[in-house]
Design a protein around this motif. Structure first.
Motif, PDB file in Angstrom:
ATOM      1  N   ASP A 386       7.076  73.329 -19.577  1.00 22.86           N
ATOM      2  CA  ASP A 386       7.545  72.317 -18.624  1.00 22.86           C
ATOM      3  C   ASP A 386       8.326  71.205 -19.316  1.00 22.86           C
ATOM      4  O   ASP A 386       9.279  70.671 -18.755  1.00 22.86           O
ATOM      5  N   THR A 389      11.815  72.737 -19.647  1.00 17.79           N
ATOM      6  CA  THR A 389      12.519  73.037 -18.393  1.00 17.79           C
ATOM      7  C   THR A 389      12.811  71.759 -17.607  1.00 17.79           C
ATOM      8  O   THR A 389      13.798  71.680 -16.882  1.00 17.79           O
ATOM      9  N   SER A 390      11.959  70.749 -17.785  1.00 23.61           N
ATOM     10  CA  SER A 390      12.202  69.502 -17.064  1.00 23.61           C
ATOM     11  C   SER A 390      13.243  68.634 -17.747  1.00 23.61           C
ATOM     12  O   SER A 390      13.675  67.639 -17.194  1.00 23.61           O
ATOM     13  N   ARG A 392      12.724  66.919 -20.514  1.00 22.48           N
ATOM     14  CA  ARG A 392      12.165  65.834 -21.317  1.00 22.48           C
ATOM     15  C   ARG A 392      12.407  66.102 -22.798  1.00 22.48           C
ATOM     16  O   ARG A 392      12.539  65.190 -23.593  1.00 22.48           O
TER      17      ARG A 392
END
Length: 962
Positions: A386, A389-390, A392
RNA sequence: GGGCGAUUAGCUCAGCGGCGAGAGCGCCUGCCUUACACGCAGGACGUCGGGGGUUCGAAUCCCUCAUCGCCCA
């Protein structure tokens, strides 16, 4: 004579390196200051492991990090480049054990844990010093006051806290698992530490008699016959008609006589392969292990940790695995149970560290749970996915995000225990007694936690040895002897080095760090795990950007390594070419490709003897070629021609600076208004503004090669080749000198700053020299220069410096100078002959040329240059027809009409060919209809140009009678 | 077996849909022209791995084959 004229004609890299590096360190330029009110910019160094000295790959990575850090420091950020080294558990223990064995014929068991660890620390001290010394030689601007080591007190504390927290959070578990076992080092190794090689071997087919039957038997094939001793089933495919009737029956295991079931398994068995029967050895093969779990088969472990067979092997107990294989095969053959033996190539796993064959081995290990929680909430692997994919965490180049996500997507538990002596010992004690006793002793104790063990009893985890010491003897606690995988401590690096678990000002200011620069082979091993532990401990990702650099190979595309003898020691390059050369070449090579070839050559002396050295850092000895043949390859001293380019450029810059410094004699600082600037001044400032803006953008996007190339081209091809030449006359004239000097100082000042991140040493040398001649400089108003270019502000010039008119003018001059030089060279005009060229041009071009006539005259060595709208061409002259001008060079006595006709004919043919291309394009109706208007317009303009040129060439030919 | 990447001048690499494909090194020809011979000036060298396709237009996009490298099973 000014001081400037005493500067050596050749840049001396060693002198600059020795002079400036200590100054930078002493003045504290590299020190981060958490109390300073400036935006932080942080990079943690990928800690080199202390197994050996740094190689070119490290040199590349650290050069790029230093470029980023120096650039951001100049931009005014509070920069922190955190240096340090990694204990590299298994690798370091392996090299020390190897040395112990070759020098003293002893194993680690002969000298014991304490003595071995002591020796490893000594090794670590030696190599850490060498590694950090290499980084300093390269000019790396690390904050040395914060240097860390993954086994130092602070890192150990962070490891301890993390383990404890994970234990409490239920993220750590112990279990019997099939692991990759290195029998020489007697430890489990991670999947990533295995190298698979296709190996020529044999495939044996063995007969397993059906229990109670005289004639019937199943035939199984294997590449590892010795593992049959641990078989607990034979599997067939559930739909295989041949064996339907045997499913549920048993066969008798040869040699041991054990009865084992025939099971049906559709996953393990491919009915079309071989006999369609597969022996199942759950304790010694990963696929069989899974099969065993599915069918609840017993797991019979045959191996001792050292690779000998244990009591489960019956008569073969105590023998080495290789010996067991021999005897098993012989015994089977003697009993007539060996059906056939055939050659077979299969993939065998070898340990990266010991190079011995890896054995799948059932043992107790510690794991970090990576999968999702039972309630479905995301586990560690998912959380790390995540983060990327986000957005960050951003990975550059982007394609590497895929391998990161693919690997994490498997969500495999991470085996963190290693059966080594060098590392962080696992803070777990075993307790065999009752819970009551444990609670009575420990309840209420801070920093102690316990949980039931898989096989009964209790596991006790303590935050600190002291918390448990008092109870240890009383309760009969036994400590787990294993240590943690090195990557466990490396995974904490971005926050452990900043002081975690203490809430230090450093942690508050510098976490998350800005950029991580590393190699692609540790995206999974290291990057993913840093993200996991960063999020677990800190609640935030450890870095914003991950930059993956190329892998350096030799000229044949082979990975560099010491043992292959194709490695290059960066220190050798620094000694031969200088640190700036090393850095410039590496930065120029840092493109987006995944591999980077570096042709490797042996260093030889003038008698063809070959340079060797016993070990990195030892003095070089030259050895005759025929003797060198027999030496270990890692002793050769290698170099690469690639670094030549890096040597010439700093020297070029150095000499441009010498020119400037010599000609800044009598320099006076003062304001310059725009209308005082000459065309060439406006031109070079326009270009300087552009290259500065482009350099900034390149750095922002990790385009190191573009950065290096852009700066080199500007410096060499524009500033040195043209600007310096343009202003030579002005510098000799007291009337015009002042402005030229001020512009010259400004450009050199800008170049020092722009080049500094890549070439810190030469730029500092120039900066300091300039300080004594032109301390105040810059346009339009001079300002006092910083005491070091390290801390000088990164340039950013006003958009108003952008000057298309000046650029048009100078492009006109350059083109005509090039054409004239070409004419001179082709017609063999003597160098001292004063030519008197005529430039025939109209309109804008003519105006530009008129403004530059004196510059053109100087640059082509002409007596005069005339610019006219039209002219009769003298019979004896060389002519060049350009797009917007015709150049006539009268050369009485030097012209061979035949040669002129030949040249012009060639030119005409050339033009006709090009015209053909353009005409056919424009003649194509769908091109005119579909291509964008400006593209069509471009072609029309080009057509007109070419036609005019052709007309001029033809008319000249007619004059010559050609 | 799956994935990623590479294949452009003798070498190392840029260029990644639009003028005539570039750089550094190497090579050839002149030059020690008072910043630089680690230099200056000029020059030669490429059916952009092969074959298909898309497009007005392909080194650049798609397919395919070949060779090489790396990662994962």
């Amino acid at each position: 004579m000014s001081i400037a004229e005493h500067l050596p004609k050749q840049y001396d890299p060693r002198d600059a390196q020795e002079r400036w590096y200590p100054v930078w360190v002493d003045r504290g330029y590299f020190r981060a200051d958490p109390s300073r009110d400036a935006t932080p910019y942080t990079i943690v160094i990928p800690p080199p492991n202390v197994t050996g000295a740094l190689h070119l790959g490290h040199a590349l990575n650290n050069t790029l990090q230093d470029v980023l850090i120096r650039w951001r420091r100049m931009q005014g950020f509070d920069t922190l480049w955190m240096p340090g080294t990694d204990h590299a558990g298994i690798a370091t223990q392996a090299v020390v054990e190897k040395r112990l064995f070759t020098e003293e014929r002893k194993t680690r068991h002969d000298i014991g844990r304490e003595a071995l660890v002591q020796r490893i620390w000594a090794w670590k001290d030696e190599y850490e010093a060498r590694i950090l010394g290499q980084l300093r030689l390269m000019g790396c601007s690390c904050d040395w006051s914060r240097t860390r080591f993954t086994l130092d007190e602070g890192c150990s504390r962070a490891v301890r806290h993390t383990f404890f927290n994970l234990f409490q959070a239920g993220k750590i578990f112990r279990g019997k698992r099939l692991v990759n076992w290195d029998t020489q080092l007697r430890t489990a190794v991670a999947d990533d530490e295995i190298e698979y090689k296709d190996t020529e071997g044999l495939l044996w087919t063995i007969r397993y008699p059906v229990t109670g039957s005289e004639s019937e038997a199943l035939l199984v094939s294997t590449t590892r016959p010795e593992t049959m001793l641990g078989d607990t089933a034979v599997a067939v495919h559930p739909e295989d008609d041949r064996y339907q009737h045997l499913i549920g029956k048993t066969v008798t295991l040869p040699l041991l006589g054990r009865e084992i079931p025939v099971i049906a398994d559709a996953i393990l068995v491919d009915p079309k392969f071989g006999t369609g029967c597969v022996k199942v050895t759950p304790a010694h093969d990963p696929n069989d292990y899974q099969t065993g779990l599915r069918h609840h088969l017993p797991q019979i472990n045959l191996l001792n940790p050292d690779g000998t067979f244990n009591e489960n092997a019956g008569p073969y107990a105590g023998l080495d695995r290789r010996e067991v294989r021999k005897r098993v095969v012989a015994d089977l053959e003697a009993q007539g149970l060996l059906v056939k033996t055939e050659p077979y190539t299969n993939r065998v796993g070898y340990s990266d560290r010991s190079k011995t064959v890896i054995e799948p081995y059932l043992s107790d290990q510690w794991f970090v749970r990576m999968g999702d929680d039972p309630d479905g909430s995301p586990g560690f692997a998912q959380q790390a996915m995540d983060a990327v994919t986000s957005g960050r965490v951003r990975i550059h180049p982007e394609r590497y995000a895929k391998s990161y996500l693919d690997w994490l997507g498997e969500k495999r538990d991470w085996c963190i225990s290693r059966q080594l002596w060098w590392g962080h010992q696992i803070p777990i004690w075993y307790f065999d007694g009752e819970l009551d006793a444990l609670e009575a002793a420990l309840s209420g104790a801070e920093g102690v936690s316990w949980a039931p063990a898989e096989g009964g009893g209790w596991l006790v985890c303590a935050l600190d040895d002291q918390l448990i010491q008092g109870h240890s003897d009383r309760l009969g606690l036994r400590r787990d002897p294993d240590v943690l995988d090195t990557w466990f401590s490396s995974a904490l690096w971005p926050h452990s080095t900043l002081g975690w678990p203490e809430p230090t000002p450093e942690l508050k200011k510098y976490y998350p760090t800005s950029v991580l620069s590393t190699a692609r082979d540790i995206i999974t091993l290291w990057v993913a795990r840093m993200v996991i532990f960063g999020q677990f401990n800190m609640g935030d990702v450890p870095f914003r950007d991950v930059y993956i650099h190329s892998v350096i190979q030799d000229g044949d595309g082979k990975r560099m390594s010491k043992t292959a003898g194709n490695g290059i020691d960066p220190v050798d390059i620094i000694e031969t070419y200088g640190a700036d050369a090393l850095r410039f070449t590496l930065a120029s090579s840092a493109t987006e490709t995944q591999d980077l070839r570096m042709p490797v050559e042996r260093v030889t002396d003038d008698q063809g003897r070959i340079a060797t050295r016993k070990a990195p850092g030892q003095p070089i000895e030259f050895v005759p070629a025929d003797l060198a043949k027999d030496l270990p390859k890692e002793q050769f001293v290698n170099t690469s021609k690639k670094f030549e380019e890096g040597r010439t450029f700093p020297n070029k810059f150095w000499n441009a600076a010498r020119f400037a410094l010599i000609n800044l004699e009598g320099y006076t600082p003062g304001p310059v208004s725009p209308d005082e600037l000459a065309v060439e001044d406006r031109w070079i400032l326009s270009l300087l503004r552009r290259v500065s803006a482009e350099s900034t953008a390149d750095l922002e996007h990790f385009r190191f090669a573009d950065l290096a190339r852009g700066l080199r081209d500007f410096t060499w091809n524009e500033f040195c080749d043209w600007y310096v030449e343009f202003i030579k006359a002005r510098l000799r004239d007291d009337e015009t000198k002042a402005v030229a000097q001020r512009v010259l100082a400004t450009v050199l000042d800008g170049l020092c700053r722009l080049l500094h991140p890549v070439m810190p040493f030469v730029t500092e040398s120039v900066w300091q020299a300039m300080g004594s001649v032109a301390k105040a400089r810059g346009l339009p108003e001079p300002t006092e220069a910083a005491e070091s270019v390290c801390i000088a502000p990164w340039p950013s010039y006003p958009d108003s410096w952008n000057d298309p008119e000046a650029e048009f003018d100078v492009a006109q001059w350059q083109e005509k100078v090039a054409a004239l030089r070409n004419l001179r060279a082709e017609r063999d005009v003597p160098r001292d002959a004063k030519i008197e060229p005529i430039l025939i041009a109209q309109g804008r071009a003519a105006e530009a040329l008129a403004r530059g006539a004196s510059s053109i005259r100087a640059l082509v060595g002409a007596g005069s240059v005339s610019v006219v709208p039209s002219a009769d061409r003298p019979a004896e002259s060389a002519v060049a027809v350009l797009a917007d001008a015709e150049i006539v060079l009268p050369l009485a006595g030097l012209i061979d009409p035949k040669a002129e006709i030949a040249k012009l004919s060639k030119s005409r043919a050339d033009l006709e060919k090009q015209l053909g291309g353009v005409r056919s394009k424009l003649g194509n109706a769908s091109f005119v209809a579909r291509a964008p208007a400006e593209v069509v317009q471009q072609q029309r303009a080009r057509l007109a140009e070419l036609e005019a040129q052709l007309a001029a060439v033809s008319s000249r030919l007619a004059e010559l009678g050609g």
